[in-house]
Design an enzyme around this catalytic site. Structure first.
Site, PDB file in Angstrom:
ATOM      1  CD  GLU A  56      15.630 -34.478   7.995  1.00  0.00           C
ATOM      2  OE1 GLU A  56      15.519 -34.647   8.742  1.00  0.00           O
ATOM      3  OE2 GLU A  56      15.715 -34.843   6.381  1.00  0.00           O
ATOM      4  CE1 TYR A 101      13.948 -37.744  11.634  1.00  0.00           C
ATOM      5  CE2 TYR A 101      15.591 -36.030  11.396  1.00  0.00           C
ATOM      6  CZ  TYR A 101      14.642 -36.223  10.707  1.00  0.00           C
ATOM      7  OH  TYR A 101      14.146 -35.543   9.826  1.00  0.00           O
ATOM      8  CG  ASP A 138       9.595 -36.789  11.230  1.00  0.00           C
ATOM      9  OD1 ASP A 138       8.904 -37.491  11.498  1.00  0.00           O
ATOM     10  OD2 ASP A 138       9.866 -35.446  10.216  1.00  0.00           O
TER      11      ASP A 138
END
Length: 354
Positions: A42, A125, A143
Site C-alpha cells: 500500500e 487510506y 482510493d
C-alpha cells in the site's frame, strides 16, 4: 439494487476474476494476509501503478522479508533500492514506520484503523486498507478507483475533491462485516479493470443493474473534477564533476525536502531565478544541455554543467565516489537523466570540450 445485493454480486465477481498480485492471498482464503506485505504494497502503490510496483515489492520483500529485517536495514540501502519509484518521502516513512513497529509494538502492526494511524506515513487510506485486508476489520477503503466506482454507482455529480466526503459515506455504507478486505480489493479491481477512467466496460460490469450513472447515460463522464491549476516551472543547475580516476562527485540530499535522503549530483537552488553555485572550484563546461523532469506540483529544468576535477580536488559539498562503488540505478530518476545526459560529454581540466 440493495446494498446487500451489490456486495454479493461484487464478491462473486471478485472470486472469479481477482487479479493475481504478489502481496495478495487468494479471495476467500482462510490464510490471513500478512500485515507487513499489505502495508509494504500500500505504501508503494501510493500514486504509483501496480505494474511499476510489482518488481520493487518482490525485491524489497526478498531483501527484507519481515518488518524487523527492514527496521534493521541501512538507510542508504533502502533508499537505493527505492530509486526510480518516486515520491521518496514514502521510503523515508517506510523505514520510520518499520522501526516504530519493532520498537513500540513488538514487531506487530496494530490491528485497528486508530492504531495504524499512529504509525509514520500511514494515513486514512492506508490504515483502512491494512485494517480490512490484513485484520478483517469493517473499514471503508478509499482510493482513486473506489472513488470512481462510488461516483458512478450512485451518480454523484459533485466534482472531486469536494465530493470525497459523500463518496466515503457511500463506501462506508456498502462495506460489509463479512470479508471486508475482499470487498475492498474487489472494488479496487473493478475500478482498475472494468470501471476505468475512460471507456468503462459497463456491459460486463457485475454492478451494472444497480449503477445510477449508467442508467442516466453519464457513467463515462464521472467523476467530475475541478480544473487543475497549471504547474509552475522551476529552474536550476546540476553539476557533474569527474575526477581523473573516474570518480564522480555525489552528495546525499538533506532528509527533509524533495528527494530527501537520496543520493544525487549537487545542484543549485530550484527557483524562477536560480543562483549558479558550483560545489567545486573547477573550470565548468556548459554543454548547452538541459535535464527536464516533472514532479507532482511543478516542472523542473536543470541546466547541465560538467567539470574535470583534479585528483586532490576538495569539494565544498558532497564527496567523490569511486566508479566501482557507484551504480546509476541508485539515483532518483531526475539524476539518472542527468547522468545519462552527462556521460556523453567529455572535458579537460581547463573546461574545454574534447
Amino acid at each position: 439494487m440493495r446494498d446487500e445485493a451489490i456486495g454479493s454480486e461484487l464478491l462473486a465477481w471478485y472470486d472469479a476474476n481477482a487479479r493475481v498480485l504478489p502481496w495478495r492471498v487468494p479471495p476467500g482464503s482462510t490464510e490471513p494476509a500478512d500485515p507487513y506485505r499489505v502495508w509494504m504494497s500500500e505504501i508503494m502503490l501510493q500514486q504509483t501503478t501496480v505494474a511499476a510496483v510489482k518488481a520493487y515489492f518482490e525485491r524489497f520483500t526478498t531483501l527484507w522479508p519481515t518488518v524487523s529485517d527492514l527496521a534493521a536495514a541501512e538507510d542508504s540501502a533502502v533508499m537505493g533500492e527505492w530509486a526510480g519509484l518516486g515520491y521518496y518521502a514514502r521510503a523515508r516513512n517506510l523505514l520510520k514506520c518499520a522501526r516504530v513497529v519493532v520498537a513500540e509494538h513488538g514487531g506487530q502492526f496494530p490491528d485497528t484503523e486508530e492504531g495504524l494511524l499512529t504509525l509514520p506515513g500511514v494515513g486514512p487510506y492506508t490504515a483502512a486498507a491494512i485494517a480490512s485486508i490484513a485484520f478483517n476489520r469493517q473499514a471503508a477503503v478509499m482510493d482513486g478507483n473506489i472513488e470512481r466506482v462510488m461516483s458512478r454507482l450512485f451518480c454523484v455529480e459533485e466534482p472531486l475533491p469536494t465530493s470525497k466526503p459523500a463518496l466515503k459515506a457511500y463506501a462506508t455504507r456498502l462495506t460489509p462485516t463479512h470479508r471486508p478486505g475482499d470487498h475492498a480489493q474487489a472494488l479496487m479491481d473493478l475500478g482498475a479493470t472494468i470501471c476505468t477512467p475512460k471507456s468503462p466496460a459497463c456491459g460486463i460490469c457485475p454492478l451494472m443493474a444497480g449503477c445510477a450513472a449508467r442508467k442516466q447515460g453519464v457513467a463515462a463522464e464521472l467523476p467530475r473534477k475541478l480544473p487543475k491549476k497549471a504547474k509552475p516551472t522551476r529552474l536550476g543547475y546540476v553539476y557533474i564533476a569527474r575526477r581523473t580516476d573516474g570518480a564522480l562527485l555525489l552528495e546525499t540530499r538533506p532528509d527533509k525536502g524533495l528527494l530527501g535522503g537520496m543520493l544525487a549530483f549537487p545542484t543549485s537552488d530550484w527557483s524562477e531565478a536560480p543562483t549558479d553555485t558550483p560545489p567545486l572550484n573547477a573550470s565548468w563546461y556548459d554543454p548547452k544541455l538541459e535535464v527536464r523532469h516533472t514532479f507532482t506540483h511543478f516542472h523542473l529544468r536543470l541546466a547541465l554543467r560538467v567539470a574535470e576535477a583534479d585528483q586532490d580536488a576538495t569539494p565544498d559539498r558532497g564527496a567523490f565516489t569511486p566508479v566501482a562503488q557507484f551504480s546509476p540505478s541508485t539515483l532518483p530518476t531526475v539524476f539518472r537523466k542527468a547522468f545519462d545526459l552527462g556521460r556523453g560529454v567529455t572535458v579537460d581540466a581547463a573546461g574545454a570540450k574534447s
